[in-house]
Design a protein around this motif. Structure first.
Motif, PDB file in Angstrom:
ATOM      1  N   ALA A  14       0.808  -1.452   0.274  1.00 31.02           N
ATOM      2  CA  ALA A  14       0.007  -0.163   0.423  1.00 31.02           C
ATOM      3  C   ALA A  14       1.304   0.812  -0.363  1.00 31.02           C
ATOM      4  O   ALA A  14       1.913   1.037   0.327  1.00 31.02           O
ATOM      5  CB  ALA A  14      -0.818   0.385   1.605  1.00 31.02           C
ATOM      6  N   TRP A  38     -12.098   4.772   7.570  1.00 33.66           N
ATOM      7  CA  TRP A  38     -12.001   5.716   6.100  1.00 33.66           C
ATOM      8  C   TRP A  38     -13.589   6.000   5.914  1.00 33.66           C
ATOM      9  O   TRP A  38     -14.721   5.558   6.459  1.00 33.66           O
ATOM     10  CB  TRP A  38     -12.294   4.695   4.957  1.00 33.66           C
ATOM     11  N   HIS A 128     -11.032  -3.493   6.437  1.00 33.80           N
ATOM     12  CA  HIS A 128     -10.141  -1.431   6.984  1.00 33.80           C
ATOM     13  C   HIS A 128      -8.553  -2.019   7.320  1.00 33.80           C
ATOM     14  O   HIS A 128      -7.771  -1.451   6.479  1.00 33.80           O
ATOM     15  CB  HIS A 128     -11.071  -0.585   7.722  1.00 33.80           C
ATOM     16  N   SER A 131      -6.617  -3.593   4.650  1.00 34.36           N
ATOM     17  CA  SER A 131      -6.705  -2.614   3.385  1.00 34.36           C
ATOM     18  C   SER A 131      -5.569  -2.085   4.037  1.00 34.36           C
ATOM     19  O   SER A 131      -4.558  -1.214   2.851  1.00 34.36           O
ATOM     20  CB  SER A 131      -7.707  -2.544   2.934  1.00 34.36           C
ATOM     21  N   LYS A 135      -2.776  -2.983  -0.140  1.00 40.63           N
ATOM     22  CA  LYS A 135      -4.340  -3.326  -0.891  1.00 40.63           C
ATOM     23  C   LYS A 135      -4.818  -4.696  -0.883  1.00 40.63           C
ATOM     24  O   LYS A 135      -4.374  -5.397  -1.944  1.00 40.63           O
ATOM     25  CB  LYS A 135      -3.780  -2.568  -1.839  1.00 40.63           C
ATOM     26  N   LYS A 141      -9.882  -6.798  -8.842  1.00 36.43           N
ATOM     27  CA  LYS A 141     -10.095  -5.356  -8.267  1.00 36.43           C
ATOM     28  C   LYS A 141     -10.046  -4.337  -7.318  1.00 36.43           C
ATOM     29  O   LYS A 141      -9.976  -5.328  -6.131  1.00 36.43           O
ATOM     30  CB  LYS A 141     -11.544  -4.771  -9.004  1.00 36.43           C
ATOM     31  N   GLU A 142      -8.969  -3.246  -6.982  1.00 33.50           N
ATOM     32  CA  GLU A 142      -8.867  -2.907  -5.368  1.00 33.50           C
ATOM     33  C   GLU A 142     -10.288  -2.509  -5.281  1.00 33.50           C
ATOM     34  O   GLU A 142     -11.204  -1.912  -5.891  1.00 33.50           O
ATOM     35  CB  GLU A 142      -7.615  -1.830  -6.058  1.00 33.50           C
ATOM     36  N   THR A 144     -11.813  -0.069  -2.313  1.00 33.21           N
ATOM     37  CA  THR A 144     -11.687   0.715  -2.005  1.00 33.21           C
ATOM     38  C   THR A 144     -12.662   0.968  -0.398  1.00 33.21           C
ATOM     39  O   THR A 144     -13.427   0.408  -0.493  1.00 33.21           O
ATOM     40  CB  THR A 144     -11.762   1.974  -3.549  1.00 33.21           C
ATOM     41  N   GLY A 145     -12.358   2.274  -0.015  1.00 35.57           N
ATOM     42  CA  GLY A 145     -14.085   2.799   0.651  1.00 35.57           C
ATOM     43  C   GLY A 145     -14.629   2.529   0.658  1.00 35.57           C
ATOM     44  O   GLY A 145     -15.156   1.400   1.680  1.00 35.57           O
ATOM     45  N   HIS A 147     -16.634   0.131  -1.394  1.00 35.80           N
ATOM     46  CA  HIS A 147     -16.074  -0.780  -2.144  1.00 35.80           C
ATOM     47  C   HIS A 147     -16.385  -1.919  -0.263  1.00 35.80           C
ATOM     48  O   HIS A 147     -17.348  -3.027   0.385  1.00 35.80           O
ATOM     49  CB  HIS A 147     -15.741  -1.811  -3.036  1.00 35.80           C
ATOM     50  N   GLN A 148     -15.872  -1.383   0.796  1.00 31.11           N
ATOM     51  CA  GLN A 148     -15.429  -1.607   1.742  1.00 31.11           C
ATOM     52  C   GLN A 148     -17.123  -2.128   2.367  1.00 31.11           C
ATOM     53  O   GLN A 148     -17.098  -2.772   3.533  1.00 31.11           O
ATOM     54  CB  GLN A 148     -14.053  -0.865   2.905  1.00 31.11           C
TER      55      GLN A 148
END
Length: 203
Positions: A14, A38, A128, A131, A135, A141-142, A144-145, A147-148
């Motif tokens: 990350a 996040w 979180h 992550s 990453k 696919k990463e 992200t916030g 999606h978390q």
């Protein structure tokens, strides 16, 4: 077999987050919050506190809000509409805290809802933390916030379903409409009957 094809979750180093700018001028415990939790863009603890303080400062006195002497039956439908519109504007902050109070009451009165919320918060916190270490990538696919939050919601959805979260939402909305709607309809306007007659005069 290629290890990348067999892994559902893969990790990549990350990027280190910068600590300069505005965050550098905040206390250490507060400046660490955005890196640990996040939040959507435009939403931060300071923004939420500012909104809460602004609402609290604009609350009308509760003694006058519930004064039974100020409640009368509207004379006609036009007066009813005038009361609802004006009272919503006058007691907007009071109604907001009533709505929040009903939400809190609904949550604390249902142990299953508390468990479901705990599962959601725990799932989001674990996702979180992972992550932050590296990453988090799912199916290439990463995560992200936003999606978390979605992934945590998917994990905790069965618990919310068992807790009857849908019924709780409808209960809160129904109770809010009944309590606030009744108050707005039967509470006389600020200024008494003269104010109501002024609004009822034809233009």
């Amino acid at each position: 077999m290629d290890s990348k094809a067999g892994d559902l979750f893969s990790a990549e180093p990350a990027d280190a987050a910068g600590s300069g700018g505005v965050m550098g001028s905040l206390p250490p415990w507060l400046s660490a919050l955005p890196h640990r939790l996040w939040l959507p863009k435009g939403l931060s603890p300071s923004v939420a506190k500012e909104w809460f303080d602004r609402r609290r400062a604009s609350i009308r006195p509760w003694a006058g809000f519930v004064d039974h002497r100020k409640f009368t039956k509207p004379r006609n439908f036009g007066e009813l509409c005038q009361r609802v519109v004006r009272n919503f504007d006058t007691y907007n902050s009071n109604y907001t805290f009533i709505f929040l109070g009903l939400i809190i009451y609904c949550i604390i009165s249902s142990p299953m809802l508390l468990i479901a919320l705990a599962v959601f918060v725990g799932a989001f916190y674990i996702i979180h933390l992972k992550s932050l270490e590296s990453k988090l990538v799912i199916f290439g696919k990463e995560v992200t916030g936003p999606h978390q939050l979605g992934l945590a919601g998917a994990v905790s959805f069965p618990v919310f379903w068992l807790a009857g979260a849908g019924a709780a939402v409808f209960w809160v909305l129904g109770a809010t409409m009944f309590v606030i709607g009744s108050h707005a309809a039967f509470r006389e306007l600020e200024g008494g009957s003269e104010m109501e007659e002024l609004f009822m005069e034809p233009v």
